[in-house]
Scaffold this active site. Structure first.
Site, PDB file in Angstrom:
ATOM      1  N   TYR A  57      -6.108  12.662 -13.788  1.00 13.06           N
ATOM      2  CA  TYR A  57      -7.106  11.576 -13.701  1.00 13.06           C
ATOM      3  C   TYR A  57      -8.528  12.077 -13.503  1.00 13.06           C
ATOM      4  CZ  TYR A  57      -2.796   9.557 -11.580  1.00 13.06           C
ATOM      5  OH  TYR A  57      -1.526   9.190 -11.278  1.00 13.06           O
ATOM      6  N   PRO A  85       0.832  -1.211   0.000  1.00 13.20           N
ATOM      7  CA  PRO A  85       0.000   0.000   0.000  1.00 13.20           C
ATOM      8  C   PRO A  85       0.863   1.256   0.000  1.00 13.20           C
ATOM      9  CG  PRO A  85       0.077  -0.953   2.202  1.00 13.20           C
ATOM     10  CD  PRO A  85       0.842  -1.890   1.302  1.00 13.20           C
ATOM     11  N   ARG A 100      -0.800   4.920  -1.171  1.00 16.11           N
ATOM     12  CA  ARG A 100      -1.806   5.935  -0.895  1.00 16.11           C
ATOM     13  C   ARG A 100      -2.494   5.745   0.468  1.00 16.11           C
ATOM     14  NH1 ARG A 100      -4.535   8.210  -5.096  1.00 16.11           N
ATOM     15  NH2 ARG A 100      -3.903   6.426  -6.342  1.00 16.11           N
ATOM     16  N   CYS A 144      -1.426  28.596 -15.958  1.00 16.97           N
ATOM     17  CA  CYS A 144      -1.941  29.108 -17.224  1.00 16.97           C
ATOM     18  C   CYS A 144      -2.597  28.016 -18.056  1.00 16.97           C
ATOM     19  CB  CYS A 144      -0.805  29.769 -17.984  1.00 16.97           C
ATOM     20  SG  CYS A 144      -0.079  31.095 -17.012  1.00 16.97           S
TER      21      CYS A 144
END
Ligand SMILES: *Cc1c(COP(=O)(O)O)cnc(C)c1O
Length: 447
Positions: free
Chosen positions: A348, A307, A309, A375
């Site tokens: 994403y 793992p 995240r 921008c």
């Protein structure tokens, strides 16, 4: 149109609680509208460290690491360092007894900097450079996960001892919240195929590794994707991988003892998204593997999971200052950061929530779009949120769930220095990574 836009009255009530699971566990709303984070006032942290700043709750990272070990006591839990790779974070996970998954010589260098035990490390990547491979060999990284026949040959030429190798397999299990992070299916760049007739398939990889005297085949690896909330996808991958272990034994006469099922456990970024069922994952993996192995008389392999995240994402928030509020057909709230410190919405289509911190507002909640300073019209941090109608330049906004893939995906677009990373524990803040300065940026420009 989001539900909160359809039902603006809901927003008023929803605005003053913190969606559980989305905000770090230690966050509270103070009497005065202040956001408390790990015992510290967020507006004080913003004043001290500037904005934008990444804040990370050290205790939550340590606690989550411990919870993983407790839920999976006989499984090796390797933190995927690409989610957030700094010396302090690697120290915390090392102290929690976790292993470490790296993808480059650079990540290995950070690990080396804190003396991370090499026997608890892995190296991944579909395009490892000679420098990556040499760094892993020099540091003694125990397992290298090979991803192509070319790499097996290159590694074989460099390795002297019995370098342990795992073969990355494409299990053909679709998972992941977005095609860009769905890595377990045919037709994407990672892993060896299970299809016969494909040159870089698993059988060819087994033969190639066994043909290299400097390499020792330890096991198999797969990683089905990222932001995966369905435990049944992992169960399917575990079953498929057990079948591959059996097939390798039957075809090549070799019994592999290690199985790495990768990472990808989902975390909620906005209210209503499912949390990952760690207990269910642990139980169902165990049952699926035990069943498949028993059915084929195969010894239960030693499991590793990775793992990234889930360990750091929910422990982090980012604090921004509002530069301008523009009212027109839509209301735009422009902040002093954007796609340079949070690439995920533009990469994403990731969704986020945010809230005003540092003052309480009784103003009616109105739909607003929070945008960055860069921008590009696509530099949108969060869309269709209900925020106080009196929001103005100088206000502070906090965005939750920014501990993973924010710092590590940050860029210098528009020649903007990357934000600092501030660790907070028991009300005490520590600058873990300082803000990048114009001088840092100009130092590399030799023209
Ligand atoms: C990215 C990655 C992980 C971690 O993914 P998360 O979604 O952060 O859990 C684990 N293993 C491999 C091989 C990866 O590429």
């Amino acid at each position: 149109m989001t539900l909160s836009e359809l039902l603006p009255s809901l927003g008023c009530e929803a605005a003053d609680h913190l969606e559980p699971g989305v905000w770090p566990r230690s966050t509270r709303i103070g009497e005065d509208g202040e956001l408390l984070f790990a015992g510290a006032r967020v507006s004080h942290l913003a004043a001290r460290f500037g904005t934008p700043s990444y804040l990370i709750d050290e205790q939550q990272v340590r606690d989550t690491a411990r919870e993983y070990r407790e839920a999976l006591p006989d499984v090796e839990v390797a933190y995927a360092s690409k989610a957030l790779c700094t010396r302090s974070v690697l120290r915390w996970v090392a102290e929690a007894g976790l292993s470490l998954d790296t993808c480059s010589a650079g990540e290995i260098a950070v690990a080396r900097g804190v003396g991370f035990p090499a026997e608890r490390m892995l190296l991944h990547g579909n395009a490892k450079t000679p420098e990556d491979l040499k760094a892993a060999l020099a540091y003694g990284v125990r397992r290298i996960v090979v991803d192509s026949l070319d790499e097996i040959e290159q590694l074989g030429a460099l390795a002297h001892g019995a370098q342990q190798v795992m073969i990355r397999v494409t299990p053909g299990v679709a998972a992941g919240a977005h095609a860009a992070i769905s890595t377990g299916t045919e037709g994407q760049k990672f892993g060896f195929s299970l299809l016969d007739g494909v040159p870089d398939n698993v059988d060819a990889a087994v033969r190639a590794v066994r043909g290299q005297p400097g390499l020792r085949l330890a096991g198999l690896h797969c990683h089905i994707g990222s932001q995966v909330s369905r435990v049944d996808r992992y169960e399917a991958a575990a079953r498929r991988m057990a079948e591959v272990l059996v097939r390798i034994r039957d075809t090549h006469g070799v019994t592999l003892r290690e199985l790495d099922l990768g990472g990808g456990h989902a975390v909620p970024y906005v209210g209503g998204e499912p949390a990952f069922d760690l207990g269910g994952y642990s139980r169902r993996l165990r049952v699926a593997l035990a069943y498949e192995c028993a059915a084929h008389g195969f010894p239960l392999p030693r499991l590793t999971i990775e793992p990234g995240r889930a360990l750091v994402g929910p422990a982090g928030i980012t604090v921004y200052r509002v530069c301008a509020v523009k009212r027109g057909s839509r209301t735009f709230v422009a902040v002093d950061g954007g796609m340079s410190d949070n690439a995920r919405p533009s990469l994403y289509g990731a969704r986020y929530t945010t809230r005003l911190v540092g003052r309480r507002s009784k103003a009616k909640r109105l739909p607003m779009t929070v945008v960055g300073r860069h921008c590009e019209a696509g530099d949108v941090l969060a869309d269709g949120l209900l925020l106080p109608g009196d929001l103005h330049a100088g206000d502070l906004l906090a965005v939750p769930c920014t501990g993973a893939y924010h710092y590590s995906l940050a860029s210098n677009y528009n020649q903007v220095g990357r934000p600092p990373l501030v660790g907070v524990k028991d009300g005490v803040a520590t600058l873990l990574v300082r803000r990048e300065t114009e001088e840092d940026l100009s130092r590399r420009d030799l023209g």
